[in-house]
Design an enzyme around this catalytic site. Structure first.
Site, PDB file in Angstrom:
ATOM      1  N   GLU A   9       0.813  -1.234   0.000  1.00 10.33           N
ATOM      2  CA  GLU A   9       0.000   0.000   0.000  1.00 10.33           C
ATOM      3  C   GLU A   9       0.840   1.275   0.000  1.00 10.33           C
ATOM      4  O   GLU A   9       0.606   2.180   0.800  1.00 10.33           O
ATOM      5  CB  GLU A   9      -0.963  -0.016   1.197  1.00 10.33           C
TER       6      GLU A   9
ATOM      7  N   ASN B 252       2.023  -4.974  -3.242  1.00 14.86           N
ATOM      8  CA  ASN B 252       0.680  -5.443  -2.887  1.00 14.86           C
ATOM      9  C   ASN B 252      -0.181  -4.229  -2.537  1.00 14.86           C
ATOM     10  O   ASN B 252       0.281  -3.321  -1.828  1.00 14.86           O
ATOM     11  CB  ASN B 252       0.808  -6.362  -1.655  1.00 14.86           C
TER      12      ASN B 252
ATOM     13  N   HIS C 251     -10.164  -6.450  -2.064  1.00 15.22           N
ATOM     14  CA  HIS C 251     -11.210  -6.336  -1.034  1.00 15.22           C
ATOM     15  C   HIS C 251     -12.419  -5.674  -1.702  1.00 15.22           C
ATOM     16  O   HIS C 251     -12.447  -4.463  -1.895  1.00 15.22           O
ATOM     17  CB  HIS C 251     -10.716  -5.496   0.149  1.00 15.22           C
TER      18      HIS C 251
ATOM     19  N   GLU D 266      -5.808 -11.028  -1.350  1.00 13.99           N
ATOM     20  CA  GLU D 266      -6.631 -10.860  -0.138  1.00 13.99           C
ATOM     21  C   GLU D 266      -8.115 -10.773  -0.492  1.00 13.99           C
ATOM     22  O   GLU D 266      -8.851  -9.936   0.061  1.00 13.99           O
ATOM     23  CB  GLU D 266      -6.220  -9.581   0.627  1.00 13.99           C
TER      24      GLU D 266
ATOM     25  N   ASP E 285     -11.892 -10.775  -0.611  1.00 12.42           N
ATOM     26  CA  ASP E 285     -13.151 -10.997   0.098  1.00 12.42           C
ATOM     27  C   ASP E 285     -14.204 -10.097  -0.549  1.00 12.42           C
ATOM     28  O   ASP E 285     -13.871  -9.148  -1.264  1.00 12.42           O
ATOM     29  CB  ASP E 285     -13.059 -10.813   1.625  1.00 12.42           C
TER      30      ASP E 285
HETATM   31  C1  XIL Z   1      -6.148  -6.588   8.307  1.00  9.63           C
HETATM   32  C2  XIL Z   1      -6.383  -7.797   9.196  1.00  9.63           C
HETATM   33  O1  XIL Z   1      -7.241  -8.684   8.517  1.00  9.63           O
HETATM   34  C3  XIL Z   1      -6.971  -7.399  10.532  1.00  9.63           C
HETATM   35  O2  XIL Z   1      -6.987  -8.512  11.408  1.00  9.63           O
HETATM   36  C4  XIL Z   1      -6.162  -6.267  11.150  1.00  9.63           C
HETATM   37  O3  XIL Z   1      -6.800  -5.835  12.333  1.00  9.63           O
HETATM   38  C5  XIL Z   1      -6.001  -5.118  10.168  1.00  9.63           C
HETATM   39  O4  XIL Z   1      -5.416  -5.595   8.972  1.00  9.63           O
HETATM   40  N1  XIL Z   1      -4.833  -4.874   3.663  1.00  9.63           N
HETATM   41  C6  XIL Z   1      -3.788  -5.626   4.157  1.00  9.63           C
HETATM   42  C7  XIL Z   1      -4.018  -6.507   5.313  1.00  9.63           C
HETATM   43  O5  XIL Z   1      -2.708  -5.649   3.565  1.00  9.63           O
HETATM   44  O6  XIL Z   1      -2.863  -6.661   6.095  1.00  9.63           O
HETATM   45  C8  XIL Z   1      -5.162  -6.030   6.167  1.00  9.63           C
HETATM   46  O7  XIL Z   1      -5.418  -7.007   7.173  1.00  9.63           O
HETATM   47  C9  XIL Z   1      -6.402  -5.790   5.320  1.00  9.63           C
HETATM   48  C10 XIL Z   1      -6.129  -4.744   4.270  1.00  9.63           C
END
Ligand code: XIL
Length: 390
Positions: free
Chosen positions: A176, A219, A255, A284, A286
């Site tokens: 990020e 990422n 996400h 990641e 979802d």
């Molecule tokens: C999130 C986790 O899922 C949570 O448990 C934590 O409290 C905050 O971070 N992008 C990322 C991840 O790269 O590391 C993040 O994970 C979600 C967004």
């Protein structure tokens, strides 16, 4: 389509082994209650594609009422062992988890995941080394000179990547680093703010020195489609590669939310990074939805969620460079979504009780369709009906 053909040819040789009990997933212990270990995403995937899951723990779980998921929930551990061929520590390799102080490294939780993955024939995605978030206070609020900060990052990367050399296949080195407009986060990110953008190349070089075999990734979220943020990565990666910096991959977090839609240019975006010679990955995924007051998803929301999961998986399956497809959460019970986005939820393919949801069946049938002899994409694979009936 070129990819699917390649994968199907490669998979042909091993398809029998896959379904007769050999291969990585077969080494896994028996499944969670109600889950047939022989019928998992890992086993449904065509050869060459890792199916990943986040191993829940740390982060928001630390404030939850339940005990640490990864270390104490046995059915959940069985699910992780059987459904996936790749694990990402959800929080356990982040700075705030690994570094209680400048002098200390707390490796126990990360070691547990790496050992578990090895026992189950899985690979690990290391997450993450250079980020603006989840850094310890001693770092963010410390009064360090530039030279000290540089030493701190160098020592961290060398120690962490070195410890897992040969055992972590992919490292999400920089997470990020751009904002939505495609500008470097040069105020939020302590490393970029204090040391300048060249620290990014250094981080990749140091990681490569510590483990020359690991594939080193950028990422980010909201870089699924062709947009300003993704363009910024595309330009940066080209500059770094021209300078010989060992960047090996681009990770699209993905996400998503049913209320936002998805960007149909995702396949084109994956393809352009692939054309640079990078590995690409969905890191990641979802798909959350609005669920005010704990409401159940409506049929329309479920249908949309199914469509989103299928779209992202198909995009990855059809792109040669896309070697890994990771779900951010294997059970709504442990999903970060309700905690981070109040009033939203149901973002993973498993219920709170680890039951498979419609989205699971869609993922499974989409994977099976990519196997040699898989059903036409226009229709669900025959396994879909069985999965829904189970
Ligand atoms: C999130 C986790 O899922 C949570 O448990 C934590 O409290 C905050 O971070 N992008 C990322 C991840 O790269 O590391 C993040 O994970 C979600 C967004």
């Amino acid at each position: 389509m070129r990819t699917r053909t390649l994968r199907m040819l490669a998979a042909g040789a091993t398809a029998l082994a896959l379904f007769s009990g050999a291969g990585a997933a077969a080494a896994a212990p028996g499944g969670a209650p109600g889950i047939d270990a022989k019928d998992t995403l890992a086993r449904s995937a065509p050869k060459g594609l890792h199916i990943g899951g986040a191993a829940a723990g740390g982060g928001h779980h630390a404030d939850a009422e339940y005990p640490d998921p990864f270390t104490s929930d046995e059915p959940y551990r069985s699910l992780l062992a059987t459904e996936f061929t790749s694990l990402t520590p959800e929080n356990q390799m982040k700075w705030d988890h690994l570094r209680p102080s400048r002098e200390e490294f707390a490796f126990a939780d990360a070691d547990d995941i790496v050992n578990f993955a090895e026992e189950n024939g899985q690979v690990v995605r290391g997450h993450t080394l250079l980020w603006h978030s989840q850094n310890p206070a001693w770092l963010e609020e410390g009064d360090f000179s530039d030279a000290e900060l540089r030493d701190i990052l160098h020592e961290h990367i060398t120690t962490v990547v070195g410890r897992y050399a040969g055992r972590v296949a992919h490292w999400e080195v920089a997470n990020e680093i751009f904002d939505e407009s495609g500008n470097l986060r040069d105020t939020e990110n302590i490393w970029i703010r204090e040391l300048g953008p060249s620290i990014i190349a250094d981080a990749f070089r140091w990681a490569h020195e510590a483990d020359p075999e690991a594939v080193l990734f950028f990422n980010d979220y909201n870089v699924e489609g062709l947009n300003a943020k993704a363009d910024a990565y595309y330009a940066l990666v080209q500059d770094l590669l021209a300078d010989g910096v060992p960047v090996g991959g681009m990770g699209l977090q993905s996400h998503l939310g049913t209320m936002y839609g998805y960007d149909p240019s995702l396949p084109d975006n994956l393809a352009r990074f692939g054309e640079l010679g990078l590995e690409t990955a969905i890191t990641e995924l979802d798909v959350r939805m609005e669920l005010p007051d704990g409401a159940e998803p409506t049929p329309a929301q479920v249908a949309k969620q199914d469509e989103f999961f299928e779209f992202v998986l198909t995009s990855c399956l059809e792109e040669a460079s896309c070697g890994s497809f990771t779900l951010w959460g294997a059970s709504d019970r442990y999903s970060w979504v309700p905690n981070t986005f109040p009033g939203q939820g149901s973002a993973t393919p498993w219920t709170d009780d680890l039951e498979r949801k419609s989205a699971y069946c869609v993922l499974q049938s989409t994977l099976l369709s990519a196997q040699p002899g898989g059903a036409a994409r226009a229709q669900h694979h025959p396994a879909y009906a069985d999965c829904r009936a189970a």
